[in-house]
Design a protein around this motif. Structure first.
Motif, PDB file in Angstrom:
ATOM      1  N   SER A 175       9.422   2.328 -13.509  1.00  0.00           N
ATOM      2  CA  SER A 175       8.398   1.151 -13.163  1.00  0.00           C
ATOM      3  C   SER A 175       7.742   1.649 -12.113  1.00  0.00           C
ATOM      4  CB  SER A 175       9.285   0.170 -12.567  1.00  0.00           C
ATOM      5  OG  SER A 175      10.031   0.504 -11.342  1.00  0.00           O
ATOM      6  N   ILE A 176       6.412   0.895 -12.131  1.00  0.00           N
ATOM      7  CA  ILE A 176       5.452   1.392 -10.829  1.00  0.00           C
ATOM      8  C   ILE A 176       5.310   0.254  -9.981  1.00  0.00           C
ATOM      9  CG2 ILE A 176       2.991   1.606 -10.698  1.00  0.00           C
ATOM     10  CD1 ILE A 176       2.921   2.712 -13.656  1.00  0.00           C
ATOM     11  N   GLN A 177       5.512   0.634  -8.694  1.00  0.00           N
ATOM     12  CA  GLN A 177       5.397  -0.564  -7.693  1.00  0.00           C
ATOM     13  C   GLN A 177       4.126  -1.095  -7.736  1.00  0.00           C
ATOM     14  OE1 GLN A 177       6.509   1.496  -3.965  1.00  0.00           O
ATOM     15  NE2 GLN A 177       8.680   2.234  -4.609  1.00  0.00           N
ATOM     16  N   ALA A 178       4.145  -2.623  -7.280  1.00  0.00           N
ATOM     17  CA  ALA A 178       2.979  -3.220  -7.332  1.00  0.00           C
ATOM     18  C   ALA A 178       2.145  -2.767  -5.872  1.00  0.00           C
ATOM     19  CB  ALA A 178       3.238  -4.553  -7.040  1.00  0.00           C
ATOM     20  N   PRO A 179       0.812  -2.717  -6.314  1.00  0.00           N
ATOM     21  CA  PRO A 179      -0.089  -2.030  -4.944  1.00  0.00           C
ATOM     22  C   PRO A 179       0.245  -3.178  -3.935  1.00  0.00           C
ATOM     23  CG  PRO A 179      -1.544  -3.148  -6.619  1.00  0.00           C
ATOM     24  CD  PRO A 179      -0.108  -3.054  -7.210  1.00  0.00           C
ATOM     25  N   ARG A 180       0.320  -2.361  -2.795  1.00  0.00           N
ATOM     26  CA  ARG A 180       0.435  -3.141  -1.287  1.00  0.00           C
ATOM     27  C   ARG A 180      -0.885  -4.106  -1.184  1.00  0.00           C
ATOM     28  NH1 ARG A 180       3.094  -2.939   3.315  1.00  0.00           N
ATOM     29  NH2 ARG A 180       2.028  -3.580   5.231  1.00  0.00           N
ATOM     30  N   LEU A 181      -0.439  -5.459  -0.898  1.00  0.00           N
ATOM     31  CA  LEU A 181      -1.650  -6.324  -0.489  1.00  0.00           C
ATOM     32  C   LEU A 181      -2.613  -5.875   0.871  1.00  0.00           C
ATOM     33  CD1 LEU A 181      -0.045  -9.710  -1.523  1.00  0.00           C
ATOM     34  CD2 LEU A 181      -1.574  -8.079  -2.860  1.00  0.00           C
ATOM     35  N   SER A 182      -3.719  -6.266   0.774  1.00  0.00           N
ATOM     36  CA  SER A 182      -4.445  -5.964   2.115  1.00  0.00           C
ATOM     37  C   SER A 182      -4.319  -7.165   3.118  1.00  0.00           C
ATOM     38  CB  SER A 182      -6.040  -6.122   1.688  1.00  0.00           C
ATOM     39  OG  SER A 182      -6.522  -7.425   1.280  1.00  0.00           O
ATOM     40  N   VAL A 183      -4.677  -6.705   4.339  1.00  0.00           N
ATOM     41  CA  VAL A 183      -4.236  -7.855   5.356  1.00  0.00           C
ATOM     42  C   VAL A 183      -5.089  -9.158   5.028  1.00  0.00           C
ATOM     43  CG1 VAL A 183      -4.951  -8.251   7.806  1.00  0.00           C
ATOM     44  CG2 VAL A 183      -4.429  -5.908   7.066  1.00  0.00           C
ATOM     45  N   ARG A 207      -2.920 -12.813   4.376  1.00  0.00           N
ATOM     46  CA  ARG A 207      -3.060 -13.914   5.474  1.00  0.00           C
ATOM     47  C   ARG A 207      -2.611 -15.217   4.821  1.00  0.00           C
ATOM     48  NH1 ARG A 207      -8.319 -14.711   9.377  1.00  0.00           N
ATOM     49  NH2 ARG A 207      -7.284 -16.153  10.799  1.00  0.00           N
ATOM     50  N   GLU A 208      -1.972 -16.194   5.654  1.00  0.00           N
ATOM     51  CA  GLU A 208      -1.602 -17.487   4.827  1.00  0.00           C
ATOM     52  C   GLU A 208      -3.110 -18.182   5.339  1.00  0.00           C
ATOM     53  OE1 GLU A 208       1.457 -19.097   6.708  1.00  0.00           O
ATOM     54  OE2 GLU A 208       3.044 -17.622   6.065  1.00  0.00           O
ATOM     55  N   ARG A 209      -3.351 -19.232   4.333  1.00  0.00           N
ATOM     56  CA  ARG A 209      -4.515 -19.998   4.015  1.00  0.00           C
ATOM     57  C   ARG A 209      -4.288 -21.213   3.871  1.00  0.00           C
ATOM     58  NH1 ARG A 209      -5.637 -15.184   1.657  1.00  0.00           N
ATOM     59  NH2 ARG A 209      -7.348 -14.218   2.700  1.00  0.00           N
TER      60      ARG A 209
END
Length: 310
Positions: A108-116, A120-122
């Motif tokens: 399996s391929i790990q999901a790409p890390r989300l940016s800052v 961030r919560e909105r």
């Protein structure tokens, strides 16, 4: 040899054709075309950079690739596999396909890390802020106090940190004073001043100090006098060698402790954190200085009459 003999030889001894069974070269992979017909086996690309990437991904960078070296289709993602149009066709790879699925990553391929910004919560519904039809006056509370901005919060934290640093500096200064055996350490206790100096208190001691302090610059130290004697020079023209380890007021305090308590030079050296020879020079210097300074002061005793014997 006759033609009949040639035909008989070719019919009874046909040419043997060996069928090669393909295997996957990826470590920990046991896939083989002999036992699994649903897998496809693909050769290494001709491009050197793409071939190096294949070797790095399968963790065999020092591996020698041959025409029979294959990688099975289970190590490629579906987007890199081109299914044949007919069942008899051959499965192919895309132009830039590389093996990505292995036993050590669980295929399996790990999901790409989300940016800052993405983490961030909105607000749940930001569209309501842009909708002019929304009545904002209904949800507004005129009694609520506004929350402090991030700049105000940072300023408050900076002031708290500055105050804390100042308190730590004061504590460090107090600790240094307590660990240092000097006049400042006993300035708040007249009883200690009376014990170590025989003066009634700190104020009396400092009153005497301010009387002799203007003449400190005329003091001739023992080391300076010895150096001038060796060179046959005048003491007033000779330069003072070295630097003072203690402040003049602490040297005066050391001299008084030596006279009043009678501590030895080694003990005074440990207390003031200096060498015993330095203690000896300080005592000799202040003995000569006070003898010269106080000897010039005229001290008169009150007149009194001796009674006659009858």
């Amino acid at each position: 040899m006759s033609v009949r003999h040639k035909v008989f030889k070719s019919e009874n001894f046909p040419k043997q054709c060996k069928k090669y069974s393909e295997h996957c070269c990826v470590p920990l992979c046991l896939a083989s075309a002999k036992f699994n017909g649903s897998l496809s086996f693909h050769s290494f690309p001709a491009r050197s950079d793409l071939r190096s990437q294949w070797l790095i991904n399968i963790r065999r960078d020092q591996f020698t690739v041959s025409p029979h070296t294959k990688v099975c289709s289970r190590h490629f993602i579906p987007d890199h596999l081109i299914e044949p149009k007919t069942p008899e066709g051959r499965r192919r790879l895309t132009k830039d396909a590389v093996p990505l699925l292995f036993d050590w990553n669980g295929y399996s391929i790990q999901a790409p890390r989300l940016s800052v910004w993405e983490r961030r919560e909105r607000p749940a519904d930001p569209a309501s802020l842009e909708d002019p039809s929304t009545d904002l006056t209904v949800d507004h509370d005129y009694c609520s106090a506004p929350e402090p901005s991030s700049l105000d919060t940072s300023c408050a934290e900076n002031e708290d940190l500055s105050r804390e640093v100042e308190e730590l500096r004061n504590q460090l200064h107090e600790l240094r004073v307590q660990l240092t055996f000097g006049l400042q350490r006993f300035s708040g206790s007249d009883e200690d001043i009376r014990f170590y100096t025989r003066f009634p208190g700190y104020d009396h001691l400092m009153a005497f100090w301010w009387l002799i302090e203007p003449s400190i610059h005329k003091m001739v130290r023992v080391s300076r006098a010895k150096a001038a004697a060796k060179k046959n020079e005048d003491v007033s023209h000779s330069r003072m060698s070295g630097r003072q380890v203690l402040q003049p007021v602490d040297e005066f305090f050391l001299f008084l402790v030596h006279l009043s308590v009678g501590l030895k030079e080694r003990d005074l050296g440990h207390r003031f954190n200096i060498h015993p020879s330095t203690v000896s020079r300080i005592i000799s210097t202040w003995t000569n200085f006070l003898y010269t300074l106080l000897g010039s002061v005229c001290i008169r005793l009150p007149a009194f009459r001796i009674p006659r014997l009858s």
